[in-house]
Design a protein around this motif. Sequence first.
Motif, PDB file in Angstrom:
ATOM      1  N   VAL A 284       0.854  -1.193   0.000  1.00  0.00           N
ATOM      2  CA  VAL A 284       0.000   0.000   0.000  1.00  0.00           C
ATOM      3  C   VAL A 284       0.888   1.240   0.000  1.00  0.00           C
ATOM      4  O   VAL A 284       1.812   1.363   0.821  1.00  0.00           O
ATOM      5  CB  VAL A 284      -0.938   0.016   1.214  1.00  0.00           C
ATOM      6  CG1 VAL A 284      -1.748   1.318   1.249  1.00  0.00           C
ATOM      7  CG2 VAL A 284      -1.869  -1.183   1.184  1.00  0.00           C
ATOM      8  N   VAL A 285       0.618   2.129  -0.948  1.00  0.00           N
ATOM      9  CA  VAL A 285       1.340   3.400  -1.049  1.00  0.00           C
ATOM     10  C   VAL A 285       0.362   4.538  -0.766  1.00  0.00           C
ATOM     11  O   VAL A 285      -0.619   4.729  -1.504  1.00  0.00           O
ATOM     12  CB  VAL A 285       1.963   3.566  -2.448  1.00  0.00           C
ATOM     13  CG1 VAL A 285       2.571   4.957  -2.591  1.00  0.00           C
ATOM     14  CG2 VAL A 285       3.017   2.502  -2.696  1.00  0.00           C
ATOM     15  N   ILE A 305      -4.287  -0.337   8.292  1.00  0.00           N
ATOM     16  CA  ILE A 305      -3.771  -1.057   7.118  1.00  0.00           C
ATOM     17  C   ILE A 305      -2.712  -2.066   7.532  1.00  0.00           C
ATOM     18  O   ILE A 305      -2.694  -3.210   7.058  1.00  0.00           O
ATOM     19  CB  ILE A 305      -3.207  -0.056   6.100  1.00  0.00           C
ATOM     20  CG1 ILE A 305      -4.313   0.880   5.580  1.00  0.00           C
ATOM     21  CG2 ILE A 305      -2.574  -0.800   4.910  1.00  0.00           C
ATOM     22  CD1 ILE A 305      -3.816   1.962   4.652  1.00  0.00           C
ATOM     23  N   GLU A 306      -1.805  -1.657   8.419  1.00  0.00           N
ATOM     24  CA  GLU A 306      -0.758  -2.570   8.881  1.00  0.00           C
ATOM     25  C   GLU A 306      -1.345  -3.741   9.655  1.00  0.00           C
ATOM     26  O   GLU A 306      -0.777  -4.850   9.641  1.00  0.00           O
ATOM     27  CB  GLU A 306       0.256  -1.814   9.732  1.00  0.00           C
ATOM     28  CG  GLU A 306       1.097  -0.831   8.927  1.00  0.00           C
ATOM     29  CD  GLU A 306       2.077  -0.068   9.801  1.00  0.00           C
ATOM     30  OE1 GLU A 306       1.838   0.021  11.031  1.00  0.00           O
ATOM     31  OE2 GLU A 306       3.083   0.441   9.262  1.00  0.00           O
ATOM     32  N   ALA A 307      -2.487  -3.538  10.312  1.00  0.00           N
ATOM     33  CA  ALA A 307      -3.134  -4.631  11.030  1.00  0.00           C
ATOM     34  C   ALA A 307      -3.609  -5.721  10.071  1.00  0.00           C
ATOM     35  O   ALA A 307      -3.801  -6.878  10.478  1.00  0.00           O
ATOM     36  CB  ALA A 307      -4.308  -4.091  11.848  1.00  0.00           C
ATOM     37  N   ARG A 308      -3.779  -5.389   8.824  1.00  0.00           N
ATOM     38  CA  ARG A 308      -4.165  -6.380   7.808  1.00  0.00           C
ATOM     39  C   ARG A 308      -2.954  -7.127   7.243  1.00  0.00           C
ATOM     40  O   ARG A 308      -3.089  -7.965   6.351  1.00  0.00           O
ATOM     41  CB  ARG A 308      -4.913  -5.699   6.660  1.00  0.00           C
ATOM     42  CG  ARG A 308      -6.169  -4.962   7.077  1.00  0.00           C
ATOM     43  CD  ARG A 308      -6.867  -4.361   5.861  1.00  0.00           C
ATOM     44  NE  ARG A 308      -8.067  -3.626   6.228  1.00  0.00           N
ATOM     45  CZ  ARG A 308      -8.916  -3.088   5.352  1.00  0.00           C
ATOM     46  NH1 ARG A 308      -8.672  -3.217   4.044  1.00  0.00           N
ATOM     47  NH2 ARG A 308      -9.986  -2.432   5.748  1.00  0.00           N
ATOM     48  N   GLY A 309      -1.782  -6.805   7.748  1.00  0.00           N
ATOM     49  CA  GLY A 309      -0.566  -7.474   7.276  1.00  0.00           C
ATOM     50  C   GLY A 309       0.000  -6.896   6.004  1.00  0.00           C
ATOM     51  O   GLY A 309       0.802  -7.554   5.331  1.00  0.00           O
ATOM     52  N   LEU A 310      -0.398  -5.669   5.643  1.00  0.00           N
ATOM     53  CA  LEU A 310       0.066  -5.039   4.412  1.00  0.00           C
ATOM     54  C   LEU A 310       1.141  -4.009   4.732  1.00  0.00           C
ATOM     55  O   LEU A 310       0.940  -3.137   5.591  1.00  0.00           O
ATOM     56  CB  LEU A 310      -1.095  -4.359   3.674  1.00  0.00           C
ATOM     57  CG  LEU A 310      -2.254  -5.258   3.246  1.00  0.00           C
ATOM     58  CD1 LEU A 310      -3.369  -4.430   2.622  1.00  0.00           C
ATOM     59  CD2 LEU A 310      -1.781  -6.316   2.274  1.00  0.00           C
ATOM     60  N   PRO A 311       2.282  -4.053   4.053  1.00  0.00           N
ATOM     61  CA  PRO A 311       3.301  -3.012   4.250  1.00  0.00           C
ATOM     62  C   PRO A 311       2.816  -1.680   3.692  1.00  0.00           C
ATOM     63  O   PRO A 311       2.172  -1.634   2.637  1.00  0.00           O
ATOM     64  CB  PRO A 311       4.506  -3.542   3.473  1.00  0.00           C
ATOM     65  CG  PRO A 311       3.947  -4.515   2.498  1.00  0.00           C
ATOM     66  CD  PRO A 311       2.724  -5.098   3.114  1.00  0.00           C
ATOM     67  N   VAL A 312       3.129  -0.584   4.389  1.00  0.00           N
ATOM     68  CA  VAL A 312       2.650   0.739   4.014  1.00  0.00           C
ATOM     69  C   VAL A 312       3.842   1.667   3.803  1.00  0.00           C
ATOM     70  O   VAL A 312       4.797   1.670   4.595  1.00  0.00           O
ATOM     71  CB  VAL A 312       1.723   1.323   5.102  1.00  0.00           C
ATOM     72  CG1 VAL A 312       1.208   2.695   4.688  1.00  0.00           C
ATOM     73  CG2 VAL A 312       0.555   0.381   5.367  1.00  0.00           C
ATOM     74  N   ALA A 318       5.600  14.717  -5.815  1.00  0.00           N
ATOM     75  CA  ALA A 318       5.979  16.117  -6.044  1.00  0.00           C
ATOM     76  C   ALA A 318       7.330  16.427  -5.402  1.00  0.00           C
ATOM     77  O   ALA A 318       8.210  17.033  -6.019  1.00  0.00           O
ATOM     78  CB  ALA A 318       4.904  17.053  -5.517  1.00  0.00           C
ATOM     79  N   THR A 319       7.513  15.998  -4.146  1.00  0.00           N
ATOM     80  CA  THR A 319       8.781  16.256  -3.444  1.00  0.00           C
ATOM     81  C   THR A 319       9.735  15.066  -3.515  1.00  0.00           C
ATOM     82  O   THR A 319      10.874  15.165  -3.070  1.00  0.00           O
ATOM     83  CB  THR A 319       8.490  16.574  -1.974  1.00  0.00           C
ATOM     84  OG1 THR A 319       7.880  15.432  -1.341  1.00  0.00           O
ATOM     85  CG2 THR A 319       7.545  17.773  -1.850  1.00  0.00           C
ATOM     86  N   ARG A 320       9.214  13.925  -4.044  1.00  0.00           N
ATOM     87  CA  ARG A 320       9.979  12.686  -4.189  1.00  0.00           C
ATOM     88  C   ARG A 320      10.414  12.095  -2.843  1.00  0.00           C
ATOM     89  O   ARG A 320      11.399  11.355  -2.773  1.00  0.00           O
ATOM     90  CB  ARG A 320      11.195  12.887  -5.089  1.00  0.00           C
ATOM     91  CG  ARG A 320      10.836  13.445  -6.455  1.00  0.00           C
ATOM     92  CD  ARG A 320      11.845  13.113  -7.497  1.00  0.00           C
ATOM     93  NE  ARG A 320      11.352  13.528  -8.822  1.00  0.00           N
ATOM     94  CZ  ARG A 320      11.921  13.178  -9.972  1.00  0.00           C
ATOM     95  NH1 ARG A 320      12.985  12.403  -9.974  1.00  0.00           N
ATOM     96  NH2 ARG A 320      11.413  13.585 -11.119  1.00  0.00           N
ATOM     97  N   SER A 321       9.673  12.372  -1.831  1.00  0.00           N
ATOM     98  CA  SER A 321       9.985  11.800  -0.525  1.00  0.00           C
ATOM     99  C   SER A 321       9.435  10.379  -0.439  1.00  0.00           C
ATOM    100  O   SER A 321       8.347  10.078  -0.940  1.00  0.00           O
ATOM    101  CB  SER A 321       9.377  12.661   0.586  1.00  0.00           C
ATOM    102  OG  SER A 321       7.964  12.674   0.505  1.00  0.00           O
ATOM    103  N   GLY A 322      10.206   9.485   0.189  1.00  0.00           N
ATOM    104  CA  GLY A 322       9.784   8.110   0.411  1.00  0.00           C
ATOM    105  C   GLY A 322       9.914   7.198  -0.796  1.00  0.00           C
ATOM    106  O   GLY A 322       9.602   6.004  -0.707  1.00  0.00           O
TER     107      GLY A 322
END
Length: 487
Positions: A284-285, A305-312, A318-322
Motif C-alpha cells: 500500500v502506497v 492497514i498494517e493490522a491487515r498485514g500489508l506493508p505501508v 511532487a517532493t519525491r519523498s519516500g
Amino acid sequence: MSRFVDRVVIHVAAGDGGNGCASVHREKFKPLGGPDGGNGGKGGDVVLVVDANVHTLLDFHFHPHAKGTNGKPGAGANRDGANGTDLELKVPDGTVVLDGAGNVVADLIGHGTRLIAARGGRGGLGNASLASKARKAPGFALLGEPGDASDLVLELKSVADVGLLGFPSAGKSSLISVLSEAKPKIADYPFTTLVPNLGVITAGTNVFTMADVPGLIPGASQGKGLGLDFLRHIERCAVLVHVVDCATFEDGRDPLSDIDALEEELARYTPSLGGELADRPRVVVLNKMDVPDAQDLADIVRPDIEARGLPVFEVSTATRSGLRELTFALADVVQKYRDSLPTPEATRIVLRPTAVDDAGFTVVEDPDSEGGFIVRGERPERWIRQTDFSNDEAVGYLADRLARLGVEEVLIKMGAVPGCSVMVGDVVFDWEPTTPAGIAMTMSGRGTDVRLENNSRIGAHERKALKKARRVPGLYGDFEDEDFDGE
C-alpha cells in the motif's frame, strides 16, 4: 482514435497445397518413357512471432485478415512445385492467443517465440510417386490439401513485475514517471490514463518492470468503466500496489474504503491464464504526502492497514519523498517472488507409439440414414480431400487405399449391404464391395478403373482373376504396400 489496441480478432488462412502432376515422359524413340509427374508444393503457414519492438495490436485492428501463399502445382519431367511462402505476423511480448470458444491456445512470452497459427496444406503427389508394380503408369495425381483456416482472438497482457492499482487521479501515472523513464500523460482530471504504461526501474542490482493500469472503479470486474479492458494487464504481475490518494475530498471515500473496493474487484475477476489475483503480494502506497492534512489522514489509517498485514509506504511524487524506500522494498518482494518460482524442467520428449490394435479410423452407424455408415479418421478424410473424383482411376486408387486400411472389412462386419450409403469426410458413396486392392488396377487403362465400368465389359481372363481373388481371403495380388501420404 487511440493508438493502443490490446484485443483483436484475426482471420488466418494458410496456403493450399499444390496439385500433383499426371505426366508421361516422351522423347524420340521413347513415346512412353514412364510417368514423370512432379509433386505439388506445400502451402505457406501463418506464423505468429513475438517481436520486442512491437507494443500494440494496432496493425491487426486495421488488417485482420492474413493469408499464406499457395504451393505451386507439380510439372512434367519430375519437377516439383515450389512451396508457398510462410507469412510471419509480428505480435507484442505477452500476447495470449485464444480460439473462437475462448480457450487459450498459446501464451507467447519472450522475443522470438513462434506459433503456427494456421498450417499450410500438403502438396499432392504426382504420378511418378504413385507408380508401383501393379500401377506402372498412373493416369492421375493427388490433389493438394487445403490449408487450415480459423478465427483467433489476440489479447495483450502486459509483462510486468509490479502493477499499480488505484482509483482515477490517485497518482499512479505520476509515480511511474518519477520511478522510471516512462512518460505517461498526467493531468488533473479522472481517467487521464487510457492505456497501460510500462516502466523499467532499477534498485541497486535488481531491475524490474512496473505497469500503470488505468484507474479502476467499483464494478470494474463486471465491465464498468475501463476495468475489464485493463484488468488483464495485471494478470502476470508478481506484486500489486495499491496507490491511495490521501488528499481526496470526495464524499464517501477514504483510504480504507478505496482499498476494500478494489480488493473486491480483484476477488471477482477471473484471470484467463489461471491463478487468482487475490493471492498476489500486496503493498500500500499512501500518496500525495505533500498536500496539507494528507499526513494527518495517513497517521490515522496506517495502523488499520498494517493490522491487515500489508506493508505501508508514505510517498510524495511532487517532493519525491519516500520513493527510495519504496523502490528497494518492491525490488525485495519481486526477488522473493522470482525465487519462489519452480525451476523449469529440462524439455522431455515423450514418444507415444500407436497401439497395435489402433486401425486409425472408426466406423459408426449414420443416424440420419437408415442402414448408412460414417467413416471417421485422419487418414481416410485426408485421402478424400486428395482425390480427383473426375478421374475414375483416382477413385479406384482411393478404393484400394480404403480396402488396405481395412474399412471394407469393418463395414462387412457391421452388416453393410451393397447400395448402402457410406460417408467419408464430406463425400457420400453408394457402397459396393470391391475386389481386393491391386487386382483390378492391373487390368485397367490409364484414367479408368474396371470396377467403375459395366460388368459385361470384363473379359474371360479378368473374370478368372477376380474369381481367384475372391476365393482366397486376404489375397491382394502383386502390388506393393503403397500408402503414398508423403510420410
